[in-house]
Write a protein that holds these residues in place. Structure first.
Motif, PDB file in Angstrom:
ATOM      1  N   SER A  40     -46.605  29.244  25.551  1.00  0.00           N
ATOM      2  CA  SER A  40     -46.418  30.151  24.420  1.00  0.00           C
ATOM      3  C   SER A  40     -45.436  29.566  23.412  1.00  0.00           C
ATOM      4  O   SER A  40     -45.666  29.620  22.192  1.00  0.00           O
ATOM      5  CB  SER A  40     -45.918  31.511  24.920  1.00  0.00           C
ATOM      6  N   GLY A  41     -44.343  28.998  23.909  1.00  0.00           N
ATOM      7  CA  GLY A  41     -43.380  28.383  23.001  1.00  0.00           C
ATOM      8  C   GLY A  41     -43.956  27.191  22.253  1.00  0.00           C
ATOM      9  O   GLY A  41     -43.747  27.035  21.048  1.00  0.00           O
ATOM     10  N   LEU A  69     -46.820  17.545  21.578  1.00  0.00           N
ATOM     11  CA  LEU A  69     -46.252  18.824  21.167  1.00  0.00           C
ATOM     12  C   LEU A  69     -45.133  19.234  22.109  1.00  0.00           C
ATOM     13  O   LEU A  69     -44.091  19.733  21.667  1.00  0.00           O
ATOM     14  CB  LEU A  69     -47.345  19.892  21.128  1.00  0.00           C
ATOM     15  N   PHE A  70     -45.328  19.039  23.420  1.00  0.00           N
ATOM     16  CA  PHE A  70     -44.277  19.388  24.381  1.00  0.00           C
ATOM     17  C   PHE A  70     -43.014  18.565  24.121  1.00  0.00           C
ATOM     18  O   PHE A  70     -41.898  19.105  24.171  1.00  0.00           O
ATOM     19  CB  PHE A  70     -44.747  19.152  25.813  1.00  0.00           C
ATOM     20  N   THR A  71     -43.175  17.295  23.838  1.00  0.00           N
ATOM     21  CA  THR A  71     -42.018  16.436  23.568  1.00  0.00           C
ATOM     22  C   THR A  71     -41.211  16.968  22.388  1.00  0.00           C
ATOM     23  O   THR A  71     -39.972  17.020  22.434  1.00  0.00           O
ATOM     24  CB  THR A  71     -42.472  14.994  23.285  1.00  0.00           C
ATOM     25  N   ILE A 115     -39.630  20.639  23.458  1.00  0.00           N
ATOM     26  CA  ILE A 115     -38.512  20.608  24.398  1.00  0.00           C
ATOM     27  C   ILE A 115     -37.268  20.033  23.737  1.00  0.00           C
ATOM     28  O   ILE A 115     -36.139  20.441  24.052  1.00  0.00           O
ATOM     29  CB  ILE A 115     -38.892  19.813  25.675  1.00  0.00           C
ATOM     30  N   ALA A 116     -37.453  19.120  22.787  1.00  0.00           N
ATOM     31  CA  ALA A 116     -36.302  18.585  22.062  1.00  0.00           C
ATOM     32  C   ALA A 116     -35.637  19.680  21.218  1.00  0.00           C
ATOM     33  O   ALA A 116     -34.405  19.721  21.102  1.00  0.00           O
ATOM     34  CB  ALA A 116     -36.737  17.422  21.170  1.00  0.00           C
ATOM     35  N   GLN A 117     -36.438  20.568  20.642  1.00  0.00           N
ATOM     36  CA  GLN A 117     -35.883  21.674  19.863  1.00  0.00           C
ATOM     37  C   GLN A 117     -35.209  22.695  20.767  1.00  0.00           C
ATOM     38  O   GLN A 117     -34.145  23.232  20.436  1.00  0.00           O
ATOM     39  CB  GLN A 117     -36.989  22.348  19.041  1.00  0.00           C
ATOM     40  N   LYS A 118     -35.804  22.990  21.923  1.00  0.00           N
ATOM     41  CA  LYS A 118     -35.241  23.982  22.836  1.00  0.00           C
ATOM     42  C   LYS A 118     -33.912  23.510  23.415  1.00  0.00           C
ATOM     43  O   LYS A 118     -33.044  24.334  23.737  1.00  0.00           O
ATOM     44  CB  LYS A 118     -36.219  24.274  23.974  1.00  0.00           C
ATOM     45  N   ILE A 149     -33.840  24.176  30.572  1.00  0.00           N
ATOM     46  CA  ILE A 149     -34.630  23.014  30.160  1.00  0.00           C
ATOM     47  C   ILE A 149     -35.249  22.343  31.380  1.00  0.00           C
ATOM     48  O   ILE A 149     -36.424  21.942  31.359  1.00  0.00           O
ATOM     49  CB  ILE A 149     -33.756  22.018  29.382  1.00  0.00           C
ATOM     50  N   THR A 150     -34.495  22.226  32.454  1.00  0.00           N
ATOM     51  CA  THR A 150     -35.032  21.638  33.683  1.00  0.00           C
ATOM     52  C   THR A 150     -36.215  22.445  34.202  1.00  0.00           C
ATOM     53  O   THR A 150     -37.228  21.876  34.623  1.00  0.00           O
ATOM     54  CB  THR A 150     -33.931  21.564  34.755  1.00  0.00           C
ATOM     55  N   GLY A 151     -36.101  23.775  34.162  1.00  0.00           N
ATOM     56  CA  GLY A 151     -37.212  24.621  34.589  1.00  0.00           C
ATOM     57  C   GLY A 151     -38.452  24.431  33.732  1.00  0.00           C
ATOM     58  O   GLY A 151     -39.575  24.386  34.247  1.00  0.00           O
TER      59      GLY A 151
END
Length: 399
Positions: A148-149, A80-82, A85-88, A97-99
């Motif tokens: 949360s995201g 899910l994170f992968t 983060i690709a969408q963000k 994004i680094t944070g």
């Protein structure tokens, strides 16, 4: 046309039959696209077949117009994170994004990375954030934003019924009182920075003596001067170019329109971002006379490599890093000023402007969108009440 008796996601009566000595349970379910589909499960007995069918219905991934094929209820949180983060990456800055990546890798991945999306609960999130908060409050806040995201995506794709992060409290660090420098403290700090920049010491008799060894850069003295003259952030100050400074008009000004972004992960480099923090609009402030004199002196100094026409430049023609300035700052200020950072000067400016011209003027000087942030985080609270004794004396007992 007769109305369909099933709502979206509902199913009808479960029927059981026998096929080849095995019990088969079947039911029709109306999916999110409005179509009814047959779902079945098998078991040694009718009861077992029904139980397996009910489990299958609960865990089933129905076709959905907005469903992303790569995610399901049994996808892991790492998967899910992968996706998240690709969408963000499409909508936020690289440093943000680094944070997010740092928070996930440092605090969340080991704890919840292999948990299925369907297994995430408010209790798991709360336990995770609390454990992070015991180590670092900033890490807990960032991790909660990331979680949360991510779980918001799961709700959007109908993988969860609600976002469990919303049922957990926000990490709230203990707020310390805003402290600004007094005039005497500023004078002492300025003297220490001057001695450091000029590579000299003052003994117990007040005698100034030169120090041995390599002399540090003289930039720190001028950086302190501009911070206290403008109330700027250190990153925005170090991103200034000479074409943003107007020293020759009747009202000398400087315009802050960019900031330096410090690398936060391996492989990143310091770079100039062509907008201010939070994508705020450019801010122009009027320079006091002592800053104008110092900048004119600085403008007259020879520079050998300055391709960006920067106010502050290294010997190799690069931007001066805020991290390096803070390192020199710590060396110059002394242990008794360990509470003073470059950002303290921003608070000192805000406090003085508020006392002289009011809180709205302080808000404008700092470039805030409203006075709430200025009052809450930048202005030292007045702890000495004015003399109201004449008015209060009216309550004195009658003789």
């Amino acid at each position: 046309m007769a109305r369909d008796p099933f709502r979206l996601g509902e199913w009808g009566r479960i029927s059981t039959t026998t096929s080849g000595g095995v019990s088969v349970a079947r039911v029709r379910i109306r999916d999110q696209d409005g179509k009814r589909r047959l779902v079945e499960a098998r078991g040694k007995t009718a009861a077992e077949a029904r139980r397996k069918l009910q489990e299958k219905i609960v865990n089933r991934e129905p076709p959905h117009p907005s469903q992303r094929a790569e995610l399901s209820k049994t996808s892991t949180m790492s998967e899910l994170f992968t996706y998240w983060i690709a969408q963000k990456t499409k909508t936020v800055s690289p440093q943000t994004i680094t944070g997010y990546r740092q928070a996930w890798n440092a605090y969340c991945a080991a704890a919840v990375g292999e948990i299925f999306i369907r297994e995430m609960t408010a209790g798991k999130v709360d336990s995770l954030i609390n454990s992070i908060g015991e180590r670092t409050m900033s890490g807990a806040r960032m991790s909660r934003i990331v979680m949360s995201g991510m779980l918001g995506i799961a709700v959007r794709f109908d993988l969860l019924s609600h976002n469990p992060v919303r049922d957990t409290p926000r990490p709230t660090p203990k707020k310390s009182a805003v402290r600004a420098l007094t005039s005497d403290e500023l004078d002492e700090l300025r003297a220490r920075v001057q001695n450091y920049s000029r590579h000299q010491t003052v003994d117990e008799h007040g005698v100034v003596r030169p120090k041995l060894g390599q002399r540090p850069g003289a930039d720190l003295e001028d950086i302190l001067m501009l911070l206290i003259a403008t109330g700027a952030r250190i990153g925005e100050l170090l991103a200034l170019k000479w074409d943003q400074v107007d020293l020759d008009s009747p009202i000398p000004t400087v315009t802050f329109s960019a900031t330096l972004v410090v690398p936060r992960a391996a492989g990143e480099r310091l770079f100039r971002q062509n907008f201010r923090k939070g994508d705020a609009p450019p801010l122009t402030v009027v320079l006091p006379p002592f800053a104008v004199r110092a900048l004119r002196r600085r403008r007259a100094m020879p520079t050998f490599q300055n391709p960006e026409n920067a106010l502050f430049v290294t010997g190799t023609g690069n931007w001066v890093s805020p991290a390096n300035v803070r390192r020199s700052w710590r060396a110059a200020r002394g242990d008794d000023f360990d509470w003073v950072t470059p950002h303290t000067l921003r608070k000192t400016v805000a406090t003085l402007v508020k006392e002289t011209y009011g809180v709205e003027a302080a808000q404008i000087q700092l470039g805030h969108a409203n006075t709430r942030v200025t009052e809450a985080h930048y202005i030292q609270r007045v702890t000495l009440a004015p003399d109201m004794s004449d008015a209060l004396n009216k309550f004195a007992p009658k003789a």
